[in-house]
Design a protein around this motif. Structure first.
Motif, mmCIF file in Angstrom:
data_model
loop_
_atom_site.group_PDB
_atom_site.id
_atom_site.type_symbol
_atom_site.label_atom_id
_atom_site.label_comp_id
_atom_site.label_asym_id
_atom_site.label_seq_id
_atom_site.Cartn_x
_atom_site.Cartn_y
_atom_site.Cartn_z
ATOM 1 N N TYR A 214 0.806 -1.224 0.000
ATOM 2 C CA TYR A 214 0.000 0.000 0.000
ATOM 3 C C TYR A 214 0.843 1.280 0.000
ATOM 4 C CZ TYR A 214 -4.747 -1.887 0.397
ATOM 5 O OH TYR A 214 -5.964 -2.482 0.141
ATOM 6 N N ILE A 215 2.007 1.237 0.628
ATOM 7 C CA ILE A 215 2.808 2.463 0.718
ATOM 8 C C ILE A 215 3.320 2.892 -0.658
ATOM 9 C CG2 ILE A 215 5.086 1.413 1.086
ATOM 10 C CD1 ILE A 215 5.521 3.562 3.286
ATOM 11 N N GLY A 216 3.305 1.989 -1.605
ATOM 12 C CA GLY A 216 3.717 2.351 -2.956
ATOM 13 C C GLY A 216 2.662 3.152 -3.702
ATOM 14 N N GLU A 223 -2.841 12.904 6.912
ATOM 15 C CA GLU A 223 -3.647 12.495 8.059
ATOM 16 C C GLU A 223 -4.860 11.658 7.643
ATOM 17 O OE1 GLU A 223 -5.960 14.522 11.906
ATOM 18 O OE2 GLU A 223 -4.993 15.790 10.392
ATOM 19 N N THR A 224 -5.458 12.016 6.525
ATOM 20 C CA THR A 224 -6.633 11.278 6.057
ATOM 21 C C THR A 224 -6.310 9.801 5.829
ATOM 22 O OG1 THR A 224 -7.521 13.262 4.986
ATOM 23 C CG2 THR A 224 -8.393 11.142 4.239
ATOM 24 N N ALA A 229 -6.157 3.722 9.220
ATOM 25 C CA ALA A 229 -5.512 2.611 9.950
ATOM 26 C C ALA A 229 -5.227 1.419 9.040
ATOM 27 C CB ALA A 229 -6.368 2.185 11.138
ATOM 28 N N MET A 230 -4.835 1.701 7.824
ATOM 29 C CA MET A 230 -4.445 0.637 6.899
ATOM 30 C C MET A 230 -2.939 0.441 7.002
ATOM 31 S SD MET A 230 -6.704 1.563 3.485
ATOM 32 C CE MET A 230 -5.686 3.011 3.168
ATOM 33 N N PRO A 283 -7.709 4.425 -5.168
ATOM 34 C CA PRO A 283 -9.064 4.369 -4.590
ATOM 35 C C PRO A 283 -9.580 2.943 -4.437
ATOM 36 C CG PRO A 283 -9.101 5.343 -6.789
ATOM 37 C CD PRO A 283 -7.682 5.226 -6.404
ATOM 38 N N LEU A 284 -9.195 2.061 -5.343
ATOM 39 C CA LEU A 284 -9.602 0.662 -5.231
ATOM 40 C C LEU A 284 -8.957 0.008 -4.005
ATOM 41 C CD1 LEU A 284 -9.348 -0.299 -9.003
ATOM 42 C CD2 LEU A 284 -11.431 -0.458 -7.646
ATOM 43 N N LEU A 285 -7.688 0.335 -3.768
ATOM 44 C CA LEU A 285 -6.995 -0.226 -2.601
ATOM 45 C C LEU A 285 -7.675 0.206 -1.304
ATOM 46 C CD1 LEU A 285 -3.209 0.228 -3.551
ATOM 47 C CD2 LEU A 285 -4.576 -1.860 -3.653
#
Length: 367
Positions: A214-216, A223-224, A229-230, A283-285
């Motif tokens: 996800y970080i990619g 903050e959003t 919390a992913m 957005p899908l992730l």
């Protein structure tokens, strides 16, 4: 004497009647035991029933959605051709394109090699993306509206319960029915191929950036994003091939959720600045975080377009059920790997236009 005769007559009558009842009872028993199952059991239990009657899959429409932009039309044609020739199922293609591409697409589909394809051409209105996609005025021509068509599946295939979405840079080498029958867990609106579990992950992702978590794709400094919390190291998934439960998609209003995060990104720039993939992925992730099922990784063997070199053995490529040339090196370019596999299913453009584009792309890739 008369009474005796009457009694004997009654007894004989009763004996005959009893015998007849016994005979009728035996007849009924024989009828029940020897009867054809057709009249006495549900038709599903008939052992000799023709396969076409019991296997409803052959008659059910399998909806396959594919986007077809004019500059990549040859890719969509080859993908559909490969799907059609590997299945006996009732596949209907929902080809999403722009208005100025329709005539070119119809002409190409009229080719004798494609005459048996069942399809519906859908005009995608780019205006639905207004305010939802951040456009750089200097790079306005780089926005590809059709990449967002997958967000609107229930609108594109309104009467289907399920649908398959595929990118235009794929070739299918097995029956698409198997992918369609991918089991989705209760409450899941889609099934993707997870990057960490991918057959191609260890081979293909190396040196290609953070395309597997996800970080990619998301900016964890915002903050959003942190409030969601992913976990940043959560495996991402590839949205170029997926199966959608459209009933669940509509119940959860997935399209509205995706549009919400697109709009928020325009305001807050939530996507990673070192984005490893397309802008359709973030957005899908977010929406499908830990809320999606998995498809067999052999149904999305990808990264064939990550470099010009061959990342897989010929044996592995032959065994793959779906090949995906995601990356810069497309199979219609000379420098891509395994172009001969793609060319087997390519149908030449009757206008010759795609051939010109191919030469231009080869010149670009050579630089």
């Amino acid at each position: 004497v008369n009474i005796s005769i009457l009694i004997v007559a009654v007894v004989i009558f009763l004996l005959v009647l009893h015998h007849n009842f016994l005979g009728l009872s035996d007849f009924l028993k024989r009828e029940l035991s020897d009867s054809s199952p057709l009249g006495l059991q549900p038709i599903d239990f008939i052992p000799a029933v023709p396969q076409r009657l019991t296997d409803a899959r052959n008659d059910k429409e399998i909806s396959v959605v594919i986007a077809a932009s004019d500059e990549r039309l040859g890719g969509a044609i080859a993908a559909m051709n490969s799907i059609y020739h590997h299945t006996r199922s009732n596949v209907v293609f929902y080809i999403v394109t722009l208005n100025d591409t329709m005539d070119h697409l119809r002409l190409w589909l009229s080719s004798s090699a494609l005459k048996n394809l069942r399809y519906r051409i859908l005009d995608f209105d780019p205006r639905v993306l207004e305010g939802k996609v951040q456009v750089d005025p200097q790079k306005a021509d780089t926005l590809k509206p059709l990449t967002f068509a997958r967000f609107y599946l229930p609108n594109l295939v309104p009467h289907a319960e399920k649908a398959i979405y595929v990118d235009d840079d794929v070739i299918v080498q097995d029956d698409i029915l198997e992918l369609y029958n991918t089991p989705l867990k209760p409450g899941h609106a889609a099934a993707f191929s997870d990057d960490c579990d991918s057959t191609s992950n260890k081979v293909a992702v190396r040196g290609a950036g953070n395309q597997y978590n996800y970080i990619g794709f998301l900016d964890y400094k915002k903050e959003t994003i942190r409030k969601l919390a992913m976990k940043a190291n959560t495996c991402s998934f590839n949205p170029g091939v997926f199966v959608a439960n459209l009933t669940e998609w509509k119940l959860q209003n997935i399209t509205k959720q995706l549009e919400k995060w697109m709009t928020l990104n325009v305001v807050e720039e939530l996507y990673s600045r070192t984005l490893a993939g397309s802008i359709t992925t973030p957005p899908l992730l977010i929406v499908f975080y830990k809320q999606h099922s998995s498809i067999d990784p052999m149904w999305n063997v990808r990264h064939l377009g990550s470099s010009a070199g061959k990342r897989y053995s010929p044996q592995f490529v032959k065994a793959a059920k779906l090949l995906h040339w995601n990356g810069h090196f497309k199979p219609w370019g000379r420098t891509a790997s395994y172009t001969e596999v793609w060319e087997k299913w390519y149908v030449p453009d009757p206008t010759g236009k795609f051939s010109l584009i191919r030469r231009h792309s080869e010149a670009y890739e050579a630089k």
